[in-house]
Design a protein around this motif. Structure first.
Motif, short mmCIF file in Angstrom:
data_model
loop_
_atom_site.label_atom_id
_atom_site.label_comp_id
_atom_site.label_asym_id
_atom_site.label_seq_id
_atom_site.Cartn_x
_atom_site.Cartn_y
_atom_site.Cartn_z
N TRP A 155 -4.91 0.06 4.17
CA TRP A 155 -6.37 0.15 3.99
C TRP A 155 -6.74 -0.01 2.51
O TRP A 155 -7.84 -0.42 2.18
CB TRP A 155 -6.92 1.47 4.55
N ARG A 156 -5.80 0.30 1.64
CA ARG A 156 -6.08 0.15 0.20
C ARG A 156 -6.32 -1.30 -0.20
O ARG A 156 -6.91 -1.60 -1.22
CB ARG A 156 -4.91 0.70 -0.63
N ILE A 178 -7.86 -3.71 1.68
CA ILE A 178 -8.89 -4.37 2.48
C ILE A 178 -10.25 -4.21 1.79
O ILE A 178 -10.61 -3.11 1.38
CB ILE A 178 -8.96 -3.77 3.90
N ILE A 179 -10.95 -5.31 1.64
CA ILE A 179 -12.28 -5.28 1.00
C ILE A 179 -13.28 -5.98 1.91
O ILE A 179 -13.10 -7.15 2.24
CB ILE A 179 -12.27 -6.02 -0.36
#
Lengths: 183, 183
Positions: A113-114, A116-117
């Motif tokens: 998740w870190r 993903i933008i």
């Protein structure tokens, strides 16, 4: 430190073309093929912005997109040598946010998740490379632009291009060799 | 071209402190005040990661956060001279994505979807300034870091700080004057 690659979702990790044409057929009864739309801008293919909105707002539309051929294997291999970020302009369609997050969790569970933008304008995303199908993103990105072939960009020739995920490793190797040679 | 400011949501645009303490009280029966937690790390305040997750996953938690005092007026004023981007590390809690988007649409309807970024790690976000309450974001940002005071950061002193949104315009003016003087 690993170099950073930003990767778009729709039209790059997710094969939106056929999915969109089928949704269009359901809504209008009109069948268009991939060949019919080649070289046309998106807004030419479906000229009615309300219909585009209707399709993109349908529950499940983004959740059920097929994965682009070769994408999973290619991304896994890229992650051995690069820091990979998924960069999707999901903000225009708020309902897509959760669906896109779930889609990534299903098909690309190895991406944290870190990394993903979900954004709007991608011009403030700073990666060494951006793989995307849209000039509106590639023309303004901070890193090297890599165009992923899609029906609407076949006539654009101002960016390096890959036609299939299998081609990414060769192109990156060539770009980095050039860089070494050019200093 | 206008300079770019990235602005965090939780603890900066949204007043999460009291909201969190009330949720904690509902779950445990234990009342903590803002004074009780001042200077403590977040993971000290609620030491049970499962309980933190439970609270953050509750439907409506992010949707019902109160707006930080003075934030709406300050952001409106910033937008006269800066390109403002909302940059929230929302990706850890997928259910929050839609709620945060809706919350922004309600309280900050004047911010375009093009200027909203939901991400994980903020180190690839390239703005001239980042206003945030967490060192994990401020320490690695590409622009000038501006710390917004929160209970967990009162003892950190390696960043410029504002205690209230009313202070942002003065600090930015001072930073930009310094820059002119220093060349």
């Amino acid at each position: 430190m690993k170099r950073k690659i930003g990767i778009d979702m729709d039209g790059v990790l997710a094969d939106i073309e056929d999915h969109m044409l089928r949704a269009y057929q359901r809504e209008t009864g009109i069948l268009m093929t991939r060949d019919d739309i080649k070289g046309k801008a998106e807004e030419e293919v479906i000229a009615d912005p309300e219909l585009v909105k209707k399709i993109f707002h349908q529950a499940g539309f983004f959740r059920t997109l097929p994965v682009m051929d070769g994408a999973i294997e290619a991304v896994k291999k890229l992650m051995e040598n690069y820091e990979v970020y998924i960069v999707s302009a999901a903000m225009e369609f708020p309902l897509s946010l959760f669906e896109k997050r779930e889609w990534l969790a299903e098909h690309f569970p190895f991406i944290s998740w870190r990394n993903i933008i979900f954004c709007g304008d991608k011009s403030i995303i700073d990666t060494d490379y951006l793989i995307d199908d849209h000039c509106k993103n590639l023309d303004f990105c901070k890193g090297k632009a890599i165009m992923f072939t899609a029906f609407h960009n076949v006539n654009k020739d101002h960016h390096q291009r890959i036609n299939h995920w299998n081609d990414i490793h060769g192109l990156l190797k060539a770009l980095e060799t050039d860089e070494l040679v050019m200093g």
